[in-house]
Design an enzyme around this catalytic site. Sequence first.
Site, PDB file in Angstrom:
ATOM      1  N   TRP A  20       0.845  -1.201   0.000  1.00 12.82           N
ATOM      2  CA  TRP A  20       0.000   0.000   0.000  1.00 12.82           C
ATOM      3  C   TRP A  20       0.875   1.244   0.000  1.00 12.82           C
ATOM      4  O   TRP A  20       1.883   1.308   0.696  1.00 12.82           O
ATOM      5  CB  TRP A  20      -0.909  -0.008   1.231  1.00 12.82           C
ATOM      6  CG  TRP A  20      -1.903   1.100   1.235  1.00 12.82           C
ATOM      7  CD1 TRP A  20      -2.652   1.538   0.178  1.00 12.82           C
ATOM      8  CD2 TRP A  20      -2.267   1.923   2.344  1.00 12.82           C
ATOM      9  NE1 TRP A  20      -3.470   2.581   0.566  1.00 12.82           N
ATOM     10  CE2 TRP A  20      -3.249   2.844   1.887  1.00 12.82           C
ATOM     11  CE3 TRP A  20      -1.863   1.970   3.674  1.00 12.82           C
ATOM     12  CZ2 TRP A  20      -3.830   3.792   2.717  1.00 12.82           C
ATOM     13  CZ3 TRP A  20      -2.444   2.917   4.499  1.00 12.82           C
ATOM     14  CH2 TRP A  20      -3.421   3.808   4.024  1.00 12.82           C
ATOM     15  N   ASP A  48       1.264  -8.762  -1.511  1.00 11.04           N
ATOM     16  CA  ASP A  48      -0.121  -8.286  -1.591  1.00 11.04           C
ATOM     17  C   ASP A  48      -0.160  -6.901  -2.220  1.00 11.04           C
ATOM     18  O   ASP A  48       0.632  -6.020  -1.873  1.00 11.04           O
ATOM     19  CB  ASP A  48      -0.730  -8.213  -0.187  1.00 11.04           C
ATOM     20  CG  ASP A  48      -2.116  -7.589  -0.215  1.00 11.04           C
ATOM     21  OD1 ASP A  48      -3.075  -8.295  -0.576  1.00 11.04           O
ATOM     22  OD2 ASP A  48      -2.236  -6.390   0.108  1.00 11.04           O
ATOM     23  N   TYR A  53      -3.762   0.702  -5.400  1.00 17.12           N
ATOM     24  CA  TYR A  53      -2.494   1.205  -4.901  1.00 17.12           C
ATOM     25  C   TYR A  53      -1.727   1.901  -6.018  1.00 17.12           C
ATOM     26  O   TYR A  53      -1.236   1.279  -6.949  1.00 17.12           O
ATOM     27  CB  TYR A  53      -1.645   0.072  -4.336  1.00 17.12           C
ATOM     28  CG  TYR A  53      -2.282  -0.702  -3.199  1.00 17.12           C
ATOM     29  CD1 TYR A  53      -3.435  -0.249  -2.555  1.00 17.12           C
ATOM     30  CD2 TYR A  53      -1.738  -1.900  -2.762  1.00 17.12           C
ATOM     31  CE1 TYR A  53      -4.018  -0.956  -1.522  1.00 17.12           C
ATOM     32  CE2 TYR A  53      -2.307  -2.620  -1.720  1.00 17.12           C
ATOM     33  CZ  TYR A  53      -3.450  -2.150  -1.110  1.00 17.12           C
ATOM     34  OH  TYR A  53      -4.023  -2.875  -0.086  1.00 17.12           O
ATOM     35  N   HIS A 114     -11.994  -5.653  -3.057  1.00 21.87           N
ATOM     36  CA  HIS A 114     -11.319  -4.802  -2.074  1.00 21.87           C
ATOM     37  C   HIS A 114     -12.209  -4.421  -0.884  1.00 21.87           C
ATOM     38  O   HIS A 114     -11.730  -4.314   0.245  1.00 21.87           O
ATOM     39  CB  HIS A 114     -10.783  -3.552  -2.767  1.00 21.87           C
ATOM     40  CG  HIS A 114      -9.560  -2.996  -2.123  1.00 21.87           C
ATOM     41  ND1 HIS A 114      -8.562  -2.361  -2.820  1.00 21.87           N
ATOM     42  CD2 HIS A 114      -9.151  -2.961  -0.830  1.00 21.87           C
ATOM     43  CE1 HIS A 114      -7.606  -1.977  -2.002  1.00 21.87           C
ATOM     44  NE2 HIS A 114      -7.947  -2.320  -0.780  1.00 21.87           N
ATOM     45  N   ASN A 144     -11.945  -6.466   3.815  1.00 21.42           N
ATOM     46  CA  ASN A 144     -12.794  -5.517   4.561  1.00 21.42           C
ATOM     47  C   ASN A 144     -14.255  -5.961   4.611  1.00 21.42           C
ATOM     48  O   ASN A 144     -15.170  -5.128   4.551  1.00 21.42           O
ATOM     49  CB  ASN A 144     -12.678  -4.118   3.943  1.00 21.42           C
ATOM     50  CG  ASN A 144     -11.267  -3.579   4.004  1.00 21.42           C
ATOM     51  OD1 ASN A 144     -10.673  -3.466   5.068  1.00 21.42           O
ATOM     52  ND2 ASN A 144     -10.706  -3.253   2.843  1.00 21.42           N
ATOM     53  N   PRO A 195      -0.185  -4.545  10.280  1.00 20.20           N
ATOM     54  CA  PRO A 195       0.073  -5.233  11.549  1.00 20.20           C
ATOM     55  C   PRO A 195       0.791  -4.394  12.585  1.00 20.20           C
ATOM     56  O   PRO A 195       0.761  -4.727  13.776  1.00 20.20           O
ATOM     57  CB  PRO A 195       0.935  -6.428  11.122  1.00 20.20           C
ATOM     58  CG  PRO A 195       1.578  -5.995   9.849  1.00 20.20           C
ATOM     59  CD  PRO A 195       0.548  -5.151   9.151  1.00 20.20           C
ATOM     60  N   ARG A 243      14.337  -3.090   7.737  1.00 23.09           N
ATOM     61  CA  ARG A 243      13.151  -3.566   8.451  1.00 23.09           C
ATOM     62  C   ARG A 243      12.740  -4.968   7.993  1.00 23.09           C
ATOM     63  O   ARG A 243      12.023  -5.664   8.711  1.00 23.09           O
ATOM     64  CB  ARG A 243      11.989  -2.594   8.222  1.00 23.09           C
ATOM     65  CG  ARG A 243      12.169  -1.256   8.922  1.00 23.09           C
ATOM     66  CD  ARG A 243      11.298  -1.175  10.171  1.00 23.09           C
ATOM     67  NE  ARG A 243      11.576   0.059  10.896  1.00 23.09           N
ATOM     68  CZ  ARG A 243      10.964   1.200  10.675  1.00 23.09           C
ATOM     69  NH1 ARG A 243      10.052   1.279   9.721  1.00 23.09           N
ATOM     70  NH2 ARG A 243      11.257   2.261  11.400  1.00 23.09           N
ATOM     71  N   ASN A 247      11.432  -7.844  10.372  1.00 23.64           N
ATOM     72  CA  ASN A 247      10.141  -8.527  10.248  1.00 23.64           C
ATOM     73  C   ASN A 247      10.323 -10.037  10.237  1.00 23.64           C
ATOM     74  O   ASN A 247       9.554 -10.780  10.864  1.00 23.64           O
ATOM     75  CB  ASN A 247       9.428  -8.076   8.983  1.00 23.64           C
ATOM     76  CG  ASN A 247       8.984  -6.631   9.041  1.00 23.64           C
ATOM     77  OD1 ASN A 247       8.961  -6.010  10.114  1.00 23.64           O
ATOM     78  ND2 ASN A 247       8.625  -6.065   7.898  1.00 23.64           N
TER      79      ASN A 247
END
Length: 279
Positions: A20, A48, A53, A114, A144, A195, A243, A247
Amino acid sequence: MRMVTLPGGERVAALGQGTWRMGEEHKHRREELAALRVGLDLGLCLIDTAEMYGEGGAESVIGQAMRDAGVPREQLHLVSKVYPHNASKRGTIAACERSLKRLGTEFLDCYLLHWPGEHPLEDTVAAFELLKAQGKIRAWGVSNFDVADMEALKAAGGDGVATNQVLYNLSRRGVEFSLLPWQRERNIPTMAYSPVGQARLLDSHKLKAIARDVGVSLAQLAIAWLMKQPDVIVIPKTTHVARLDENLGALDLQLGAATLNALDAAFPAPTRRTPLEML
Protein backbone atom coordinates in the site's frame (compact mmCIF):
# COMPACT_ATOMS: atom_id res chain seq x y z
CA MET A 1 8.57 -20.17 6.99
CA ARG A 2 5.33 -21.06 8.78
CA MET A 3 2.52 -21.87 6.37
CA VAL A 4 -1.25 -21.32 6.40
CA THR A 5 -3.60 -23.68 4.59
CA LEU A 6 -6.31 -22.16 2.41
CA PRO A 7 -9.73 -23.87 2.11
CA GLY A 8 -8.71 -25.36 -1.25
CA GLY A 9 -5.71 -27.09 0.35
CA GLU A 10 -3.01 -24.73 -0.93
CA ARG A 11 -0.38 -23.81 1.64
CA VAL A 12 0.83 -20.21 1.64
CA ALA A 13 3.42 -18.33 3.66
CA ALA A 14 2.18 -16.77 6.88
CA LEU A 15 4.38 -13.69 6.38
CA GLY A 16 4.48 -11.61 3.23
CA GLN A 17 5.02 -8.11 1.87
CA GLY A 18 2.39 -5.39 1.65
CA THR A 19 2.56 -2.65 -0.97
CA TRP A 20 0.00 0.00 0.00
CA ARG A 21 1.19 3.50 -1.00
CA MET A 22 3.81 2.07 -3.36
CA GLY A 23 3.85 3.22 -6.98
CA GLU A 24 2.37 6.62 -6.17
CA GLU A 25 5.45 8.76 -6.85
CA HIS A 26 8.24 7.95 -9.29
CA LYS A 27 10.87 9.44 -6.96
CA HIS A 28 10.29 6.55 -4.53
CA ARG A 29 10.46 3.81 -7.16
CA ARG A 30 14.11 2.93 -6.55
CA GLU A 31 13.69 2.33 -2.83
CA GLU A 32 10.42 0.46 -3.40
CA LEU A 33 12.09 -1.83 -5.93
CA ALA A 34 15.04 -2.39 -3.60
CA ALA A 35 12.80 -3.36 -0.69
CA LEU A 36 10.73 -5.76 -2.78
CA ARG A 37 13.80 -7.38 -4.33
CA VAL A 38 15.50 -7.86 -0.97
CA GLY A 39 12.26 -9.24 0.46
CA LEU A 40 12.10 -11.78 -2.36
CA ASP A 41 15.74 -12.70 -1.80
CA LEU A 42 14.95 -13.30 1.88
CA GLY A 43 12.06 -15.59 1.01
CA LEU A 44 9.14 -13.19 1.49
CA CYS A 45 7.46 -14.44 -1.67
CA LEU A 46 3.85 -13.59 -0.79
CA ILE A 47 3.18 -10.08 -2.12
CA ASP A 48 -0.12 -8.29 -1.59
CA THR A 49 -1.25 -5.41 -3.80
CA ALA A 50 -4.32 -3.88 -5.46
CA GLU A 51 -5.31 -1.93 -8.53
CA MET A 52 -6.09 0.92 -6.12
CA TYR A 53 -2.49 1.20 -4.90
CA GLY A 54 -1.01 4.00 -6.94
CA GLU A 55 -3.79 3.38 -9.49
CA GLY A 56 -1.87 0.36 -10.74
CA GLY A 57 1.53 1.83 -9.94
CA ALA A 58 2.25 -0.67 -7.18
CA GLU A 59 1.52 -3.57 -9.51
CA SER A 60 3.98 -2.15 -12.05
CA VAL A 61 6.68 -1.81 -9.38
CA ILE A 62 6.08 -5.40 -8.27
CA GLY A 63 6.28 -6.61 -11.87
CA GLN A 64 9.68 -5.01 -12.31
CA ALA A 65 10.92 -6.28 -8.93
CA MET A 66 9.93 -9.83 -9.84
CA ARG A 67 11.77 -9.60 -13.16
CA ASP A 68 14.84 -8.13 -11.48
CA ALA A 69 14.88 -10.75 -8.71
CA GLY A 70 14.46 -13.65 -11.11
CA VAL A 71 12.43 -15.72 -8.65
CA PRO A 72 10.58 -18.57 -10.42
CA ARG A 73 6.89 -17.73 -10.72
CA GLU A 74 5.85 -20.96 -9.02
CA GLN A 75 7.64 -19.80 -5.86
CA LEU A 76 5.63 -16.59 -5.67
CA HIS A 77 2.18 -15.99 -4.24
CA LEU A 78 0.66 -12.86 -5.77
CA VAL A 79 -2.47 -11.28 -4.33
CA SER A 80 -4.27 -8.34 -5.91
CA LYS A 81 -7.66 -6.69 -5.51
CA VAL A 82 -10.38 -5.31 -7.71
CA TYR A 83 -11.98 -1.94 -6.96
CA PRO A 84 -15.63 -2.34 -5.86
CA HIS A 85 -16.79 0.02 -8.62
CA ASN A 86 -15.12 -2.31 -11.16
CA ALA A 87 -16.59 -5.47 -9.65
CA SER A 88 -19.37 -6.21 -12.12
CA LYS A 89 -18.94 -9.51 -13.94
CA ARG A 90 -17.43 -7.89 -17.03
CA GLY A 91 -15.60 -5.22 -15.03
CA THR A 92 -13.93 -7.74 -12.73
CA ILE A 93 -12.58 -9.71 -15.67
CA ALA A 94 -11.29 -6.55 -17.37
CA ALA A 95 -9.68 -5.31 -14.15
CA CYS A 96 -7.96 -8.65 -13.64
CA GLU A 97 -6.56 -8.52 -17.17
CA ARG A 98 -5.12 -5.07 -16.48
CA SER A 99 -3.56 -6.24 -13.23
CA LEU A 100 -1.99 -9.26 -14.93
CA LYS A 101 -0.51 -7.03 -17.60
CA ARG A 102 0.98 -4.58 -15.08
CA LEU A 103 2.42 -7.43 -13.02
CA GLY A 104 3.74 -9.21 -16.08
CA THR A 105 2.27 -12.56 -15.08
CA GLU A 106 -0.26 -14.97 -16.55
CA PHE A 107 -2.14 -15.60 -13.32
CA LEU A 108 -2.80 -14.35 -9.80
CA ASP A 109 -2.61 -16.72 -6.86
CA CYS A 110 -5.49 -14.93 -5.16
CA TYR A 111 -7.80 -12.13 -6.34
CA LEU A 112 -9.85 -10.16 -3.82
CA LEU A 113 -12.82 -7.81 -3.87
CA HIS A 114 -11.32 -4.80 -2.07
CA TRP A 115 -14.44 -3.94 -0.04
CA PRO A 116 -18.21 -4.37 -0.40
CA GLY A 117 -19.59 -2.21 -3.18
CA GLU A 118 -22.51 -1.45 -5.45
CA HIS A 119 -22.38 -4.44 -7.77
CA PRO A 120 -24.27 -7.64 -6.87
CA LEU A 121 -21.99 -10.13 -5.18
CA GLU A 122 -23.42 -12.82 -7.44
CA ASP A 123 -21.84 -11.05 -10.43
CA THR A 124 -18.46 -10.65 -8.76
CA VAL A 125 -18.44 -14.28 -7.63
CA ALA A 126 -19.38 -15.41 -11.15
CA ALA A 127 -16.46 -13.41 -12.55
CA PHE A 128 -14.07 -14.86 -9.99
CA GLU A 129 -15.17 -18.40 -10.79
CA LEU A 130 -14.81 -17.77 -14.54
CA LEU A 131 -11.32 -16.34 -14.06
CA LYS A 132 -10.45 -19.37 -11.96
CA ALA A 133 -11.75 -21.75 -14.62
CA GLN A 134 -9.65 -19.91 -17.21
CA GLY A 135 -6.51 -20.28 -15.07
CA LYS A 136 -6.11 -16.53 -14.60
CA ILE A 137 -6.55 -16.78 -10.84
CA ARG A 138 -5.98 -19.76 -8.57
CA ALA A 139 -8.20 -18.61 -5.72
CA TRP A 140 -10.36 -15.65 -4.79
CA GLY A 141 -11.41 -13.88 -1.66
CA VAL A 142 -12.53 -10.58 -0.18
CA SER A 143 -11.20 -7.71 1.90
CA ASN A 144 -12.79 -5.52 4.56
CA PHE A 145 -15.84 -7.80 4.89
CA ASP A 146 -17.59 -8.00 8.27
CA VAL A 147 -19.79 -10.89 9.40
CA ALA A 148 -22.93 -9.59 7.65
CA ASP A 149 -20.93 -9.09 4.46
CA MET A 150 -19.52 -12.62 4.68
CA GLU A 151 -23.01 -14.02 5.20
CA ALA A 152 -24.22 -12.08 2.16
CA LEU A 153 -21.30 -13.47 0.20
CA LYS A 154 -22.22 -17.02 1.18
CA ALA A 155 -25.83 -16.37 0.17
CA ALA A 156 -24.57 -15.13 -3.20
CA GLY A 157 -22.88 -18.45 -3.92
CA GLY A 158 -19.53 -17.46 -2.48
CA ASP A 159 -18.66 -20.77 -0.83
CA GLY A 160 -15.35 -20.70 -2.69
CA VAL A 161 -13.99 -17.73 -0.71
CA ALA A 162 -10.38 -18.43 0.27
CA THR A 163 -9.60 -15.57 2.65
CA ASN A 164 -10.76 -12.24 4.06
CA GLN A 165 -8.17 -9.48 4.41
CA VAL A 166 -8.89 -7.06 7.25
CA LEU A 167 -7.28 -4.44 9.47
CA TYR A 168 -5.95 -6.36 12.45
CA ASN A 169 -3.23 -5.56 14.96
CA LEU A 170 -2.71 -5.19 18.69
CA SER A 171 -4.52 -1.85 18.81
CA ARG A 172 -7.29 -2.92 16.39
CA ARG A 173 -8.63 -6.20 17.79
CA GLY A 174 -12.32 -5.75 17.07
CA VAL A 175 -12.38 -8.61 14.54
CA GLU A 176 -11.69 -11.07 17.35
CA PHE A 177 -15.18 -10.73 18.84
CA SER A 178 -17.30 -12.16 16.02
CA LEU A 179 -15.58 -12.07 12.61
CA LEU A 180 -12.61 -14.32 13.34
CA PRO A 181 -14.74 -16.93 15.15
CA TRP A 182 -17.21 -16.90 12.22
CA GLN A 183 -14.40 -17.48 9.75
CA ARG A 184 -12.75 -20.16 11.89
CA GLU A 185 -15.95 -22.15 12.02
CA ARG A 186 -15.77 -22.23 8.21
CA ASN A 187 -11.98 -22.67 7.87
CA ILE A 188 -11.48 -19.28 6.20
CA PRO A 189 -8.04 -17.82 7.02
CA THR A 190 -7.53 -14.13 7.76
CA MET A 191 -5.00 -11.83 6.12
CA ALA A 192 -3.98 -9.07 8.54
CA TYR A 193 -3.02 -5.75 7.00
CA SER A 194 -1.32 -2.88 8.86
CA PRO A 195 0.07 -5.23 11.55
CA VAL A 196 2.03 -2.38 13.14
CA GLY A 197 -0.75 0.17 12.62
CA GLN A 198 1.07 2.15 9.90
CA ALA A 199 3.96 2.47 12.38
CA ARG A 200 1.74 4.00 15.08
CA LEU A 201 2.35 1.00 17.33
CA LEU A 202 6.06 1.73 17.16
CA ASP A 203 5.37 4.84 19.26
CA SER A 204 3.41 2.94 21.92
CA HIS A 205 5.02 3.28 25.35
CA LYS A 206 3.17 0.16 26.51
CA LEU A 207 4.52 -1.91 23.63
CA LYS A 208 8.01 -0.46 24.11
CA ALA A 209 8.06 -1.62 27.73
CA ILE A 210 7.00 -5.17 26.84
CA ALA A 211 9.39 -5.38 23.88
CA ARG A 212 12.23 -4.20 26.11
CA ASP A 213 11.47 -6.95 28.64
CA VAL A 214 11.40 -9.60 25.87
CA GLY A 215 14.50 -8.19 24.15
CA VAL A 216 12.99 -7.73 20.69
CA SER A 217 11.90 -4.85 18.48
CA LEU A 218 8.38 -3.47 18.66
CA ALA A 219 7.62 -4.56 15.10
CA GLN A 220 8.82 -8.10 15.79
CA LEU A 221 6.62 -8.32 18.86
CA ALA A 222 3.52 -6.97 17.08
CA ILE A 223 3.98 -9.29 14.10
CA ALA A 224 4.81 -12.35 16.23
CA TRP A 225 1.65 -11.75 18.29
CA LEU A 226 -0.44 -12.00 15.13
CA MET A 227 1.49 -14.98 13.81
CA LYS A 228 0.88 -17.06 16.93
CA GLN A 229 -2.51 -17.75 15.37
CA PRO A 230 -2.24 -20.61 12.86
CA ASP A 231 -4.85 -19.20 10.48
CA VAL A 232 -3.56 -15.62 10.19
CA ILE A 233 -1.38 -14.35 7.31
CA VAL A 234 0.49 -11.12 8.08
CA ILE A 235 1.47 -8.61 5.39
CA PRO A 236 3.59 -5.76 6.80
CA LYS A 237 4.62 -3.08 4.33
CA THR A 238 8.01 -1.40 4.40
CA THR A 239 10.32 0.33 1.96
CA HIS A 240 13.22 0.15 4.42
CA VAL A 241 15.50 -2.78 3.63
CA ALA A 242 16.72 -3.04 7.24
CA ARG A 243 13.15 -3.57 8.45
CA LEU A 244 12.76 -6.68 6.29
CA ASP A 245 15.26 -8.62 8.40
CA GLU A 246 13.53 -7.28 11.48
CA ASN A 247 10.14 -8.53 10.25
CA LEU A 248 11.59 -11.94 9.45
CA GLY A 249 12.87 -12.16 13.01
CA ALA A 250 9.25 -12.42 14.15
CA LEU A 251 9.11 -15.93 12.66
CA ASP A 252 11.45 -17.29 15.33
CA LEU A 253 9.95 -15.41 18.24
CA GLN A 254 8.11 -17.59 20.72
CA LEU A 255 5.85 -15.62 23.04
CA GLY A 256 5.48 -16.99 26.55
CA ALA A 257 2.38 -16.79 28.71
CA ALA A 258 3.68 -13.83 30.69
CA THR A 259 4.32 -11.83 27.52
CA LEU A 260 0.91 -12.69 26.08
CA ASN A 261 -0.77 -11.70 29.35
CA ALA A 262 1.12 -8.40 29.34
CA LEU A 263 0.03 -7.70 25.77
CA ASP A 264 -3.59 -8.50 26.63
CA ALA A 265 -3.43 -6.14 29.58
CA ALA A 266 -1.93 -3.35 27.48
CA PHE A 267 -4.16 -3.98 24.44
CA PRO A 268 -7.37 -5.63 25.73
CA ALA A 269 -9.40 -8.01 23.61
CA PRO A 270 -12.85 -6.71 22.60
CA THR A 271 -15.74 -7.32 24.97
CA ARG A 272 -18.49 -6.41 22.52
CA ARG A 273 -19.16 -6.34 18.82
CA THR A 274 -18.00 -3.18 17.06
CA PRO A 275 -18.18 -2.04 13.41
CA LEU A 276 -15.37 -3.33 11.23
CA GLU A 277 -12.50 -0.86 11.06
CA MET A 278 -10.64 -0.27 7.83
CA LEU A 279 -8.00 2.00 6.38
